[in-house]
Design an enzyme around this catalytic site. Structure first.
Site, mmCIF file in Angstrom:
data_model
loop_
_atom_site.group_PDB
_atom_site.id
_atom_site.type_symbol
_atom_site.label_atom_id
_atom_site.label_comp_id
_atom_site.label_asym_id
_atom_site.label_seq_id
_atom_site.Cartn_x
_atom_site.Cartn_y
_atom_site.Cartn_z
ATOM 1 N N ASP A 13 0.930 -1.147 0.277
ATOM 2 C CA ASP A 13 0.019 -0.127 -0.320
ATOM 3 C C ASP A 13 0.977 1.217 0.008
ATOM 4 O O ASP A 13 0.452 2.291 0.589
ATOM 5 C CB ASP A 13 -0.729 0.119 1.718
ATOM 6 C CG ASP A 13 -2.105 -1.416 1.056
ATOM 7 O OD1 ASP A 13 -2.422 -1.766 0.187
ATOM 8 O OD2 ASP A 13 -1.824 -1.651 2.713
ATOM 9 N N LYS A 16 2.225 2.158 -5.187
ATOM 10 C CA LYS A 16 2.819 1.488 -6.716
ATOM 11 C C LYS A 16 2.280 1.710 -7.139
ATOM 12 O O LYS A 16 2.739 1.955 -7.957
ATOM 13 C CB LYS A 16 2.891 0.338 -5.892
ATOM 14 C CG LYS A 16 4.562 -0.386 -5.061
ATOM 15 C CD LYS A 16 4.526 -1.460 -4.602
ATOM 16 C CE LYS A 16 2.761 -2.995 -4.382
ATOM 17 N NZ LYS A 16 2.968 -2.098 -3.205
ATOM 18 N N GLY A 40 -3.866 -4.661 -4.720
ATOM 19 C CA GLY A 40 -4.873 -3.244 -5.484
ATOM 20 C C GLY A 40 -4.169 -2.295 -5.989
ATOM 21 O O GLY A 40 -3.566 -1.876 -5.097
ATOM 22 N N HIS A 41 -3.973 -2.586 -6.976
ATOM 23 C CA HIS A 41 -2.749 -0.749 -6.904
ATOM 24 C C HIS A 41 -4.348 0.064 -7.428
ATOM 25 O O HIS A 41 -4.625 -0.067 -9.443
ATOM 26 C CB HIS A 41 -1.981 -0.963 -8.931
ATOM 27 C CG HIS A 41 -1.140 -2.301 -8.235
ATOM 28 N ND1 HIS A 41 0.023 -2.414 -8.775
ATOM 29 C CD2 HIS A 41 -0.561 -2.357 -6.924
ATOM 30 C CE1 HIS A 41 0.878 -3.026 -8.314
ATOM 31 N NE2 HIS A 41 0.926 -3.335 -7.090
ATOM 32 N N GLN A 224 1.959 -6.456 -2.832
ATOM 33 C CA GLN A 224 1.843 -5.813 -1.743
ATOM 34 C C GLN A 224 3.109 -5.504 -1.094
ATOM 35 O O GLN A 224 3.325 -4.641 -2.009
ATOM 36 C CB GLN A 224 2.607 -7.629 -1.125
ATOM 37 C CG GLN A 224 0.782 -8.236 -0.471
ATOM 38 C CD GLN A 224 0.411 -8.974 -1.887
ATOM 39 O OE1 GLN A 224 1.559 -9.669 -2.270
ATOM 40 N NE2 GLN A 224 -0.914 -9.416 -1.638
#
Length: 434
Positions: A13, A16, A40-41, A224
């Site tokens: 988080d 990225k 999730g990005h 991650q």
């Protein structure tokens, strides 16, 4: 060495998504090398926000080849749902997506076991998302996993499914006291997914290595962060794969000698989701301030993230195990309103001072962080694009963090949008320069 690897330096988080999207503009190939749809990005394009879980962010750019590598575990239902959501927003899928034939599948029994296992752990929960990622990787390591290629052979798929469902149902019934899995329903469901996905399934290792041989720019993205790595993270409160830079080699089938740059993504403070040690966590008004100002809620689950001060020990550990050539510092603007800002420079535990991150989880859980305090800059940094334009105290903070972590900055993010960025060094051999 045309491969650039992007790695989270903390517990994930770190922002990225934005940095990967920025780098994608000058990449030819964007490849995801590990994890599942538990990550999730978040990418902001103009006024639009996209949350990507499995599909590389290169899909938001025309002319980019997107690859889901063999190191990823794929829930085909989640992948198709993500594709359909993007299609509704005008994103096309034709020849721009490849899925490794060797990527392992997340099956319904993986999700059932994941949820049941967490339930039994009580207050010792790992904090998984319950999406089956850990059990899917466990089957992979136990050499009984089902891979994307198996979907293309109905007989082989049925045979493997029969064995695995039998074992899973034994566990679900006898140990977890949970509902059983219907093999015939799963078989029909997954053959339906096969019809939708079969044109994307390929030997992606060949494609990537041919791209490298042609000097195409390959961006390898992990999910991650370093401290969720199954080997180098805060075990057992980790993910089930290797988000660190070495995972790019095994997760894509490329040699270490193809990697030219490794950029670590470092948030200007620290966050963590789920259980596990977090020395600089602020369970107070400051933690709430960081959470609300930084919008620290999971892109995948919506869970509130735990928030705290910058911890240079965990970042320095990440620098060491990844070999970062530089870092991208994100969310600097979240600190804009603070009177003073703390940086953790050591831990104390039972009278002993630690200057490096201890491998003993008990020490990490019980230690007292040792801080230095810097004055806040009390000015907005949002949208600044030149380093010299940052407030002097903000520059002092950046330089102090980088010195303590032993790494130079190449990018500083000053907001969520693509253009709210300071570029100090041009990745991909200065290819970002227009």
């Amino acid at each position: 060495m045309p491969v650039l690897v992007v790695v989270g330096a903390q517990w994930g988080d770190e922002g990225k998504g934005k940095i990967i999207d920025l780098l994608t503009e000058r990449a030819d190939v964007v490849a995801r090398y590990q994890g599942g749809h538990n990550a999730g990005h978040t990418v902001v394009v103009g006024m639009d926000e996209f949350i990507l879980h499995l599909i590389p962010s290169g899909v938001l750019h025309k002319g980019k080849k997107c690859i889901i590598g063999n190191g990823v575990v794929v829930d085909p239902a989640a992948l198709i749902e993500e594709m359909d959501g993007l299609i509704k927003r005008g994103i096309k899928f034709d020849t721009n997506l490849l899925i490794s034939a060797n990527a392992h599948l997340i099956m319904p029994y993986h999700k059932a076991i994941d949820v049941a296992s967490e339930r039994l752990k009580g207050n010792k929960k790992i904090g998984t998302t319950g999406r089956g990622i850990g059990p899917a990787y466990a089957d992979k390591i136990n050499r009984r996993g089902i891979r994307m290629a198996d979907l293309l052979s109905p007989e082989r798929f049925r045979e493997k499914l029969s064995i695995n469902v039998g074992e899973a149902n034994f566990l679900l019934e006898r140990f977890y006291n949970a509902p059983l899995i219907n093999q015939d329903e799963v078989y029909a469901e997954y053959l339906g997914y096969a019809q939708r996905l079969k044109k994307y399934i390929a030997d992606t290792t060949i494609y990537i290595n041919e791209a490298v041989a042609k000097k195409k720019k390959v961006l390898a993205e992990g999910a991650q962060g370093t401290h969720l790595d199954v080997d180098h993270g805060t075990y057992p409160y980790v993910t089930s794969s290797s988000p660190t830079a070495g995972g790019a080699c095994t997760g894509l089938g490329i040699g270490p000698n193809t990697i030219g740059e490794i950029i670590g993504i470092v948030k200007a403070y620290t966050t963590r989701v789920g259980s596990g040690p977090f020395p600089t966590e602020q369970e107070n008004a400051m933690g709430e301030h960081l959470r609300e100002r930084g919008r620290e809620y999971g892109a995948t689950t919506g869970r509130a993230r735990r928030c705290g001060w910058m911890d240079t020990l965990i970042v320095r550990h990440a620098v060491r195990v990844n070999g970062f050539t530089s870092i991208a510092l994100t969310k600097l603007d979240v600190l804009d309103t603070l009177d003073e800002i703390k940086i953790c420079v050591g831990y104390k535990h039972k009278g002993k001072l630690y200057k490096e991150m201890p491998s003993d989880l008990e020490v990490l859980e019980q230690c007292t962080p040792q801080y230095i305090t810097l004055p806040g800059w009390k000015q907005t940094t949002i949208g600044i694009k030149k380093y010299a334009q940052l407030p002097k105290k903000a520059r002092t903070y950046v330089e102090k963090v980088c010195k303590l972590c032993g790494v130079k900055p190449s990018i500083i993010s000053t907001g969520a949008r693509r253009d709210e960025t300071i570029i100090l060094e041009r990745p991909f051999q200065k290819a970002l320069k227009k």
